[in-house]
Design an enzyme around this catalytic site. Structure first.
Site, PDB file in Angstrom:
ATOM      1  N   GLY A 189      56.126  22.388  52.188  1.00 41.74           N
ATOM      2  CA  GLY A 189      56.910  22.267  51.106  1.00 41.74           C
ATOM      3  C   GLY A 189      56.462  22.879  49.820  1.00 41.74           C
ATOM      4  N   ASN A 198      60.863  11.833  45.233  1.00 43.43           N
ATOM      5  CA  ASN A 198      59.597  11.292  46.076  1.00 43.43           C
ATOM      6  C   ASN A 198      59.259  10.027  45.584  1.00 43.43           C
ATOM      7  OD1 ASN A 198      59.019  13.650  44.481  1.00 43.43           O
ATOM      8  ND2 ASN A 198      56.820  12.996  44.793  1.00 43.43           N
ATOM      9  N   GLN A 248      62.046  15.319  50.718  1.00 39.51           N
ATOM     10  CA  GLN A 248      62.262  14.148  51.093  1.00 39.51           C
ATOM     11  C   GLN A 248      63.641  13.812  51.641  1.00 39.51           C
ATOM     12  OE1 GLN A 248      60.206  11.399  50.586  1.00 39.51           O
ATOM     13  NE2 GLN A 248      58.527  12.752  49.919  1.00 39.51           N
ATOM     14  N   HIS A 269      55.996  17.748  58.003  1.00 37.62           N
ATOM     15  CA  HIS A 269      55.051  16.424  57.984  1.00 37.62           C
ATOM     16  C   HIS A 269      55.960  15.255  57.450  1.00 37.62           C
ATOM     17  CE1 HIS A 269      52.997  16.201  54.097  1.00 37.62           C
ATOM     18  NE2 HIS A 269      53.476  17.330  53.940  1.00 37.62           N
ATOM     19  N   THR A 308      50.954  36.236  60.975  1.00 40.75           N
ATOM     20  CA  THR A 308      51.198  35.813  62.295  1.00 40.75           C
ATOM     21  C   THR A 308      51.821  34.304  62.321  1.00 40.75           C
ATOM     22  OG1 THR A 308      49.658  36.930  63.236  1.00 40.75           O
ATOM     23  CG2 THR A 308      50.435  35.488  64.563  1.00 40.75           C
ATOM     24  N   CYS A 356      44.746   9.627  38.599  1.00 42.39           N
ATOM     25  CA  CYS A 356      43.530   9.821  37.847  1.00 42.39           C
ATOM     26  C   CYS A 356      43.163  11.255  37.861  1.00 42.39           C
ATOM     27  CB  CYS A 356      42.346   8.711  38.612  1.00 42.39           C
ATOM     28  SG  CYS A 356      42.765   6.994  38.031  1.00 42.39           S
TER      29      CYS A 356
HETATM   30  C1  LIG Z   1      55.684  16.210  50.022  1.00 42.56           C
HETATM   31  C2  LIG Z   1      56.696  16.989  49.090  1.00 42.56           C
HETATM   32  C3  LIG Z   1      56.171  18.218  48.669  1.00 42.56           C
HETATM   33  C4  LIG Z   1      55.129  19.091  49.300  1.00 42.56           C
HETATM   34  O1  LIG Z   1      55.525  19.477  50.604  1.00 42.56           O
HETATM   35  P1  LIG Z   1      54.218  19.918  51.564  1.00 42.56           P
HETATM   36  O2  LIG Z   1      54.476  20.210  52.625  1.00 42.56           O
HETATM   37  O3  LIG Z   1      52.888  18.612  51.533  1.00 42.56           O
HETATM   38  O4  LIG Z   1      53.280  20.971  50.872  1.00 42.56           O
HETATM   39  C5  LIG Z   1      57.330  18.906  47.937  1.00 42.56           C
HETATM   40  N1  LIG Z   1      58.336  18.334  47.169  1.00 42.56           N
HETATM   41  C6  LIG Z   1      58.584  17.012  47.513  1.00 42.56           C
HETATM   42  C7  LIG Z   1      59.571  16.236  47.154  1.00 42.56           C
HETATM   43  C8  LIG Z   1      57.708  16.566  48.527  1.00 42.56           C
HETATM   44  O5  LIG Z   1      57.920  14.985  48.574  1.00 42.56           O
END
Ligand SMILES: *Cc1c(COP(=O)(O)O)cnc(C)c1O
Length: 406
Positions: free
Chosen positions: A74, A154, A182, A204, A240, A328
């Site tokens: 993301g 998120n 999300q 993920h 790759t 933090c």
């Molecule tokens: C988790 C998240 C990301 C980042 O995605 P990654 O694959 O962990 O780099 C970006 N935007 C939102 C809204 C997310 O919840």
């Protein structure tokens, strides 16, 4: 109540890969290891399998396969969408519109561009965290080259009026990017219907592997390549391919695409039970985000007069994983920009805890949390809390911003 094993309620941070996903990936580490760019048989077979995932991902979004580029997740997709469109269109103008509640992958990228001569409008939100499409309209100038507004937040779960913003962007001929990390797997998405030109997703967050995602780029959108090198991803994202990762992304997309309505309905049921249980049994507590237009698994709650970090720590001792509304950094508490944007005070932001439910959470898990939480909050409210206390996790982790909502 009997102590349970691990109760994971932080699905907005990450999700466990499903067994079907892992099973699908395994052959690609050794047996089917051919480089998709190689011309002999095992290379061609890898290419075919990668392209099948591209088709699958496109279908899930209502897009064409050529419009899907695989990335490392993301964060990379957000970086590419924003920097790529900004630099490719900088001669038309240098103005970008986004919101104050975006993920840091969007916000910090926009701040970087500000240091390089771009101008960014950060739209405010109302107390539910909703963005007003009218405010997007008002912010547009003849120098605007990109609008980037997230699909769903998120931290507080609020679903943004993406289709409305998409229509405005299209009417002005401005590319519209949405961080849908999300949303994928939780909400139906159609890039044509919603007039989305660029969309970020990450495997993920929907039971796929970490470190792999995709950027949807509508045919015809002017965007610079992001990683320079070989000819992969149409020469725009060289290197790759992450073959096992892409296969895992494909399986996760396949599993996520079916029965979104039914899965969301189940999650919403559990969400209601947790929300009603917390608000009903613990005084001086409020729900953040939109009451209805919210992600099916998100319960973001502010407990007055406690530190969210302390709640997190106490829940962790009971085997329950949650997130807080503050991070933090440099030893001091930085309240969440999202919570502050909705009008919470820094103190309220510090008292915020995010529970994000997922497919394996049972009603029993929720009852367990509802059983232990009132006592935890009560205990913490009895003991005067120290601000240093809230940074316990920060210090313990050697300075990592471990509690930052992801
Ligand atoms: C988790 C998240 C990301 C980042 O995605 P990654 O694959 O962990 O780099 C970006 N935007 C939102 C809204 C997310 O919840």
């Amino acid at each position: 109540m009997e102590k349970k094993g691990l109760i994971y309620m932080d699905h907005a941070a990450t999700t466990p890969a499903r067994s079907e996903v892992i099973e699908a990936m395994l052959p690609y580490f050794a047996g089917k290891f051919g480089n998709p760019s190689s011309v002999y048989r095992i290379g061609r077979e890898s290419r075919e399998d990668v392209e099948a995932v591209r088709e699958q991902t496109a279908r899930a979004l209502g897009a064409e396969p050529e419009e899907i580029c695989f990335t490392a997740g993301g964060t990379e997709s957000d970086n590419w969408a924003i920097k790529g469109v900004a630099y490719a269109n900088r001669h038309q103008g240098k103005h970008i519109i986004t919101s104050a509640i975006e993920h840091h992958a969007v916000l910090h990228t926009c701040e970087y561009l500000e240091q390089h001569g771009f101008e960014v409008t950060y739209l405010p939100v109302d107390r539910y965290g909703s963005i007003d499409p009218g405010a997007v309209s008002d912010a547009i100038t003849d120098k605007t080259i990109l609008i980037s507004v997230m699909f769903a937040n998120n931290e507080i779960g609020t679903i943004e009026p993406v289709a409305g913003i998409g229509r405005i962007a299209r009417d002005h001929g401005i590319p519209f990017h949405t961080d849908a990390v999300q949303a994928v797997g939780n909400l139906p998405i159609d890039v044509d219907e919603m007039k989305i030109d660029l969309l970020s997703l990450s495997a993920h967050k929907f039971y796929g592997p970490k470190g792999v995602g995709a950027l949807y780029i509508r045919e015809g959108v002017k965007i610079d390549g992001f990683i320079h090198g070989g000819g992969q991803e149409g020469g725009r994202r060289a290197g790759t391919e992450n073959l096992p990762g892409i296969i895992g992304l494909g399986k996760a997309v396949e599993l996520a695409a079916g029965a979104i309505k039914e899965r969301s309905a189940h999650l919403r049921e559990k969400r209601s039970r947790l929300t009603d249980g917390i608000l009903g049994s613990i005084p001086h507590t409020s729900l953040n985000g939109h009451p209805e237009l919210r992600l099916p698994g998100n319960v973001s709650v502010t407990f007055r007069d406690v530190s969210g970090e302390s709640v997190l720590r106490m829940l962790d001792e009971h085997g329950v994983c949650v997130s807080t509304g503050s991070a933090c950094t440099s030893g001091s508490l930085r309240p969440s920009h999202v919570l502050l944007a909705t009008g919470l005070t820094p103190e309220e932001a510090h008292g915020t805890v995010r529970f994000t439910l997922g497919r394996t959470n049972t009603l029993g898990d929720i009852e367990y949390v509802l059983d232990v939480l009132p006592g935890i909050i009560d205990d913490l409210r009895q003991t005067p809390h120290h601000h240093g206390d809230a940074c316990y996790l920060y210090r313990k982790s050697g300075g990592r911003t471990s509690s930052e909502p992801l």
